[in-house]
Motif scaffolding. Structure first.
Motif, mmCIF file in Angstrom:
data_model
loop_
_atom_site.group_PDB
_atom_site.id
_atom_site.type_symbol
_atom_site.label_atom_id
_atom_site.label_comp_id
_atom_site.label_asym_id
_atom_site.label_seq_id
_atom_site.Cartn_x
_atom_site.Cartn_y
_atom_site.Cartn_z
ATOM 1 N N LEU A 175 -0.247 9.600 3.898
ATOM 2 C CA LEU A 175 -0.429 8.395 4.585
ATOM 3 C C LEU A 175 -0.357 7.162 3.656
ATOM 4 O O LEU A 175 0.327 6.053 3.682
ATOM 5 C CB LEU A 175 -1.222 8.411 5.722
ATOM 6 N N TYR A 176 -1.283 7.300 2.749
ATOM 7 C CA TYR A 176 -1.640 6.341 1.689
ATOM 8 C C TYR A 176 -0.398 5.924 0.689
ATOM 9 O O TYR A 176 0.108 4.849 0.843
ATOM 10 C CB TYR A 176 -2.727 6.541 0.946
ATOM 11 N N ALA A 177 0.321 7.094 0.483
ATOM 12 C CA ALA A 177 1.421 7.237 -0.415
ATOM 13 C C ALA A 177 2.731 6.358 0.651
ATOM 14 O O ALA A 177 3.356 5.692 -0.151
ATOM 15 C CB ALA A 177 1.706 8.581 -0.923
ATOM 16 N N LEU A 239 -7.540 3.791 -5.613
ATOM 17 C CA LEU A 239 -6.186 4.323 -4.970
ATOM 18 C C LEU A 239 -5.513 5.408 -5.869
ATOM 19 O O LEU A 239 -4.907 6.264 -5.108
ATOM 20 C CB LEU A 239 -5.593 3.095 -4.618
ATOM 21 N N GLY A 240 -5.429 5.228 -7.046
ATOM 22 C CA GLY A 240 -4.910 6.093 -8.031
ATOM 23 C C GLY A 240 -5.496 7.312 -7.990
ATOM 24 O O GLY A 240 -4.790 8.368 -8.134
ATOM 25 N N ALA A 241 -6.675 7.327 -7.998
ATOM 26 C CA ALA A 241 -7.528 8.723 -8.032
ATOM 27 C C ALA A 241 -7.110 9.644 -6.769
ATOM 28 O O ALA A 241 -6.947 10.694 -6.565
ATOM 29 C CB ALA A 241 -8.970 8.538 -7.990
ATOM 30 N N ILE A 242 -6.941 8.887 -5.490
ATOM 31 C CA ILE A 242 -6.426 9.564 -4.223
ATOM 32 C C ILE A 242 -5.038 9.914 -4.445
ATOM 33 O O ILE A 242 -4.729 11.207 -4.093
ATOM 34 C CB ILE A 242 -6.790 8.523 -3.139
ATOM 35 N N LEU A 243 -4.184 9.229 -4.702
ATOM 36 C CA LEU A 243 -2.633 9.325 -4.564
ATOM 37 C C LEU A 243 -2.275 10.383 -5.818
ATOM 38 O O LEU A 243 -1.640 11.312 -5.646
ATOM 39 C CB LEU A 243 -2.015 8.269 -4.959
#
Length: 439
Positions: A175-177, A239-243
């Protein structure tokens, strides 16, 4: 009355009670228990206890208080006023530079907190008076603050997307992506609009004073290095760590909270009083979300048990709608529900009604969630129930009339509708990154 008719009566009574001003979470719980006792007897109390346990044990929802804490720490540490000033100076030669700086600050702050009321209120205290003192048109400035403050619903790490993930069973990482490009697209459309309006009508946004235009580039870079880049790096790391799959949303939110504390300490703005306020606000907002989940899941379970979901599903399937017609009707209903209800109730109560219909109409649940996040922008912006306008009015100077704020937000509602049309026509805007990154 048949059970499905009782379910529809339950829904109508809930909306009527909300319009009377009763607390939503406890109204949900009361309606669920009353109608549940009619349908199930005293087993409804077991259902409520089980829903309470499920909410408290949900790993996805653990990220909500952590992201909230990060946002409240950044807000209380006065980091945003530094951010707004540095972006304003960097964009000083761009038409409507203050409006552009306000939108960029709203986007960054919304990424850090995701709380609409907090972003609109803080920017209404910080940027709105500055824009008015610089000679900006009152309606133009109002629309910028209200529209920019709503971006946190869509731009990750959005709390709304976490709630949708828990409700629809869709990966929050995907969803974030999926929300990243539509969020950037909407923010870019806002910026293009304010620059275009300022070029066509310079009286809306006067140019800054000459001494600001003549500021040395070294001083500008120093301001950006000390104000913009630290917060931007923190958000990009979270955000980068999540994606990238390096951390779960909960783990990344925990690191973000720690990073917020480090930033506040680095700016010498971390005091016991501010920390206590951040913890209190986080606990209060998290408790509200949890009670909404408990009440809405109990309500939705009883509504489904009575056959309300089946009745609506049967009616829509027999209407012989096309895929596009179904999407338009669903989004129109959500748009109308956004007037009396908050996004949390819409996601937890009404979205599950549409979820079983996504497969018959061949709609990707991820794409549907991004559409909802984009649609909810209009719920906060459309008069007469535009909550962002009321947030701004609460902190605006006395001479700012609510009708002027309403007039200012209308063009931005049109921009959101245009963005939704673009997303309908080009669904790859939302689906490209999830497909490329996660197959």
């Amino acid at each position: 009355m048949t059970d499905p008719q009782v379910g529809i009566l339950m829904m109508v009574l809930f909306i009527f009670t909300i319009l009377l001003g009763y607390p939503i979470a406890f109204t949900l719980l009361a309606m669920g228990l009353i109608f549940g006792f009619y349908a199930m007897g005293d087993r409804v109390f077991d259902l409520m206890v089980q829903n309470t346990f499920d909410v408290m044990a949900n790993d996805i929802l653990t990220a909500i208080p952590l992201f909230l804490f990060m946002g409240y720490v950044i807000e209380r540490a006065n980091i945003i006023d530094r951010l707004f000033f540095s972006i304003q100076v960097a964009a000083r030669r761009v038409p409507a530079s203050m409006a552009v700086a306000a939108l960029l600050t709203c986007a960054v702050f919304a990424t850090a907190t995701g709380i609409i009321g907090a972003v609109v209120t803080l920017m209404g205290l910080l940027a709105f008076p500055t824009m008015l003192n610089a000679g900006y048109d009152q309606r133009f400035a109002s629309g910028v603050i209200c529209a920019g403050g709503c971006l946190g619903i869509l731009i990750p790490p959005s709390i709304m997307l976490i709630v949708y993930s828990a409700t629809a069973g869709v990966s929050v990482v995907q969803l974030y992506a999926g929300a990243l490009l539509p969020g950037l697209m909407l923010a870019s459309m806002y910026i293009a609009y304010v620059i275009g309006r300022a070029v066509l009508n310079p009286k809306l946004a006067p140019k800054p004073a000459q001494e600001e235009l003549d500021m040395p580039i070294g001083q500008v870079l120093r301001l950006m290095a000390t104000s913009f880049f630290p917060l931007a790096v923190l958000i990009m790391c979270v955000l980068g760590a999540i994606l990238a799959g390096l951390a779960t949303p909960t783990e990344a939110a925990a690191v973000g909270s720690l990073g917020g504390l480090v930033l506040a300490a680095a700016y010498r703005a971390l005091s016991w009083e501010r920390l206590r306020e951040s913890v209190f606000l986080t606990a209060r907002t998290s408790a509200m979300v949890c009670y909404l989940f408990i009440g809405s899941w109990t309500f939705a379970s009883i509504f489904s048990y009575l056959g309300g979901h089946d009745l609506i599903e049967h009616w829509i399937l027999n209407a012989n709608l096309t895929r596009v017609e179904f999407l338009i009707i669903a989004q129109l209903i959500i748009f109308l529900l956004g007037w009396p209800l908050e996004w949390t109730e819409i996601i937890i109560i009404f979205v599950p009604i549409f979820l079983p219909l996504l497969e018959p109409f061949n709609v990707d649940p991820l794409f549907f969630g991004i559409l909802i996040a984009l649609n909810l922008q209009t719920s906060f912006l459309t008069p007469p129930m535009a909550m962002s306008a009321y947030y701004l009015k609460g902190v605006a100077p006395p001479n700012v009339e609510l009708m002027n704020i309403f007039r200012g937000v209308i063009p931005f509602v049109g921009i959101v509708i245009l963005a939704m049309v673009l997303l309908y026509v080009f669904p790859g805007v939302a689906l490209y990154l999830p497909e490329v990154m996660y197959g």
